[in-house]
Scaffold this motif. Structure first.
Motif, PDB file in Angstrom:
ATOM      1  N   GLN A  92       0.799  -1.228   0.000  1.00  0.00           N
ATOM      2  CA  GLN A  92       0.000   0.000   0.000  1.00  0.00           C
ATOM      3  C   GLN A  92       0.832   1.279   0.000  1.00  0.00           C
ATOM      4  N   GLY A  94       3.052   2.367  -2.224  1.00  0.00           N
ATOM      5  CA  GLY A  94       3.293   2.984  -3.532  1.00  0.00           C
ATOM      6  C   GLY A  94       4.662   2.773  -4.117  1.00  0.00           C
ATOM      7  N   TYR A 146      -3.829  -1.623  -5.919  1.00  0.00           N
ATOM      8  CA  TYR A 146      -2.667  -0.736  -5.826  1.00  0.00           C
ATOM      9  C   TYR A 146      -1.861  -0.744  -7.129  1.00  0.00           C
ATOM     10  N   PRO A 212      -4.483   1.250 -11.002  1.00  0.00           N
ATOM     11  CA  PRO A 212      -5.184   0.510  -9.951  1.00  0.00           C
ATOM     12  C   PRO A 212      -6.526  -0.029 -10.435  1.00  0.00           C
ATOM     13  N   TYR A 255      -9.870  -3.878  -0.438  1.00  0.00           N
ATOM     14  CA  TYR A 255      -9.214  -3.436   0.802  1.00  0.00           C
ATOM     15  C   TYR A 255     -10.171  -3.599   1.977  1.00  0.00           C
TER      16      TYR A 255
END
Length: 277
Positions: A92, A94, A146, A212, A255
């Motif tokens: 998560q 990045g 993600y 994403p 999520y």
């Protein structure tokens, strides 16, 4: 380029029996060595392929099974429990370009060595929007939100077959062939290490972030082996009983769905009695 390795133990080289993966047993101590060997082989392969960084997320049971003192020193390891995203914690932030599912296993109710979905027993089936769900499928849906692809999967042959359904482009390595839930034809660690290293090297170019995924909402259904567990699960907001041993819930994103799943399995674990389940 950064690779996240989610390292589970049931699909590791040589593992076939519950005691092989239960912390504190003599067999677990022995199998930790082979588990660490599998992970080191993947780390080496990813660096061979051009990765700049590898983070290993310990994802089995206590999440304290890998031998840090024997880990390839180029990698870092996230160990311990209570992580926001559990098995794929770290994706998560990045900075991850690709994910490897190492030591994976088949879904609850499916053929596969030590097959289960999060709980070793109690949960006999999981479906996501109608699809039977392994931990690989669940976590692939999380990382997709993600923009991170699954590039490598290792485990038994049934695990590799399952991966074709959620990560068809990923490289895979079968370290053993399924015979029964507690038996397999196993390859020697030297052979599986070589195979995993080669597959990780070849998988590295697949680690390219993409847009994403926005594929929700997701309806998750869980089937338990006893009706009282379904009742217990409804203590989690949004979870409703849909049958004698069934519950279901719907979330807009994976999520949220995986976090609800973690809550359900935590509540259900607390409701299991020692002798009658």
């Amino acid at each position: 380029m950064k690779i996240l390795i989610s390292a589970d133990m049931e699909g590791a080289t040589g593992v076939t029996w519950p005691a092989d993966v239960l912390p504190g047993t003599p067999q677990w101590e022995r199998c930790r060595q082979m588990f660490t060997s599998d992970v080191n082989a993947a780390i080496a392969g990813f660096f061979d392929g051009g990765a700049d960084a590898v983070l290993v997320n310990e994802a089995h049971w206590s999440m304290r099974n890998l031998l840090l003192e024997k880990l390839d020193e180029r990698a870092e390891m996230l160990t311990g429990k209570h992580k926001t995203l559990g098995m794929v914690e770290g994706v998560q932030h990045g900075d991850v370009d690709g994910v490897a599912f190492l030591g994976n296993h088949a879904a609850a109710g499916a053929e596969g060595v030590l097959a289960h979905t999060y709980l070793a027993n109690s949960v006999v089936g999981v479906r996501v929007s109608g699809r039977r769900a392994s931990e690989g499928l669940l976590n692939s849906l999380v990382v997709a939100e993600y923009g991170v692809p699954v590039v490598l999967v290792t485990g038994d042959d049934r695990t590799c077959e399952d991966a074709k359904g959620y990560a068809p482009q990923a490289r895979s390595v079968a370290v053993k062939d399924y015979v029964s839930r507690y038996a397999a034809v196993c390859r020697a660690p030297a052979r599986t290490a070589a195979d995993i290293r080669a597959a990780a090297r070849d998988a590295t170019p697949l680690a390219v972030r993409h847009a994403p995924a926005r594929s929700g909402p997701f309806t998750v259904e869980l089937e338990f082996d006893a009706e009282h567990l379904a009742g217990a699960a409804t203590a989690v907001p949004g979870v409703e009983q849909s049958g004698e041993r069934l519950v279901a819930y719907t979330m807009p994103t994976m999520y949220e769905a995986i976090r609800c799943f973690k809550a359900v399995t935590t509540v259900v674990s607390a409701a299991v009695e020692d002798h009658y389940g």
